[in-house]
Write a protein that holds these residues in place. Structure first.
Motif, PDB file in Angstrom:
ATOM      1  N   MET A 185       0.858  -1.169   0.000  1.00 21.60           N
ATOM      2  CA  MET A 185       0.000   0.000   0.000  1.00 21.60           C
ATOM      3  C   MET A 185       0.902   1.228   0.000  1.00 21.60           C
ATOM      4  N   ALA A 186       0.596   2.223  -0.842  1.00 24.66           N
ATOM      5  CA  ALA A 186       1.368   3.472  -0.877  1.00 24.66           C
ATOM      6  C   ALA A 186       0.429   4.632  -0.593  1.00 24.66           C
ATOM      7  N   SER A 187       0.794   5.449   0.371  1.00 19.85           N
ATOM      8  CA  SER A 187      -0.019   6.616   0.716  1.00 19.85           C
ATOM      9  C   SER A 187       0.172   7.702  -0.342  1.00 19.85           C
ATOM     10  N   SER A 188      -0.727   8.676  -0.340  1.00 21.56           N
ATOM     11  CA  SER A 188      -0.583   9.785  -1.282  1.00 21.56           C
ATOM     12  C   SER A 188       0.688  10.571  -0.981  1.00 21.56           C
ATOM     13  N   GLU A 189       1.085  10.633   0.288  1.00 22.68           N
ATOM     14  CA  GLU A 189       2.321  11.327   0.648  1.00 22.68           C
ATOM     15  C   GLU A 189       3.540  10.589   0.097  1.00 22.68           C
ATOM     16  N   MET A 190       3.523   9.259   0.185  1.00 20.24           N
ATOM     17  CA  MET A 190       4.622   8.456  -0.333  1.00 20.24           C
ATOM     18  C   MET A 190       4.723   8.615  -1.854  1.00 20.24           C
ATOM     19  N   LEU A 191       3.587   8.537  -2.531  1.00 18.31           N
ATOM     20  CA  LEU A 191       3.579   8.713  -3.983  1.00 18.31           C
ATOM     21  C   LEU A 191       4.015  10.123  -4.362  1.00 18.31           C
ATOM     22  N   ALA A 192       3.527  11.119  -3.637  1.00 19.20           N
ATOM     23  CA  ALA A 192       3.871  12.509  -3.938  1.00 19.20           C
ATOM     24  C   ALA A 192       5.368  12.748  -3.804  1.00 19.20           C
ATOM     25  N   GLU A 193       5.962  12.155  -2.792  1.00 18.13           N
ATOM     26  CA  GLU A 193       7.407  12.305  -2.607  1.00 18.13           C
ATOM     27  C   GLU A 193       8.153  11.651  -3.767  1.00 18.13           C
ATOM     28  N   ASN A 194       7.704  10.489  -4.198  1.00 20.39           N
ATOM     29  CA  ASN A 194       8.364   9.784  -5.292  1.00 20.39           C
ATOM     30  C   ASN A 194       8.181  10.510  -6.620  1.00 20.39           C
TER      31      ASN A 194
END
Length: 139
Positions: free
Chosen positions: A22-31
């Motif tokens: 599972m990837a949070s929106s924060e994790m995706l946004a950082e990537n």
């Protein structure tokens, strides 16, 4: 074309890279290097189209809900960016007596329509998996 397509592809390839996570929106946004609110907007379109599934709450986020080998960039383009190849501003005026001004918009609409069809055909040959494989070959 807008950047939503590139962000959508990046996000889906990232999720394919981390299967069953599972990837949070924060994790995706950082990537992706963008704002989490922008990620949530794009991921909402991808969820409606069935490319991702979501889990709300603590430890929630996004998970891939499609087969990377079968999901084409054309499908993603159609879900998030279809119709954006044509600029929003139109030139010409059909009310003008000038032949060019009266007809340029109709001709350009046809050109952009054809270009979009060619783009979709090209993107139809590229999958999420093939993008991930190319990334893995990079130094």
């Amino acid at each position: 074309m807008n950047s939503e397509f590139t962000i959508a592809v990046h996000s889906l390839v990232y999720l394919a890279y981390l299967p069953d996570h599972m990837a949070s929106s924060e994790m995706l946004a950082e990537n992706v290097c963008t704002h989490p609110a922008r990620i949530r907007k794009i991921m909402s379109s991808l969820r409606r189209s069935g490319f991702v599934k979501t889990k709300e709450g603590i430890r929630g986020g996004y998970m891939l809900n499609c087969c990377p080998e079968d999901t084409t960039l054309a499908q993603i383009y159609h879900a998030v960016s279809y119709g954006t190849l044509k600029p929003s501003w139109c030139t010409g005026n059909p009310e003008q007596p000038c032949l060019v001004s009266a007809n340029i918009q109709t001709v350009m609409d046809g050109i952009f329509h054809d270009a979009e069809m060619y783009l979709e055909a090209y993107l139809g040959n590229i999958t999420i998996e093939s993008v991930l494989k190319k990334i893995k070959k990079c130094p």
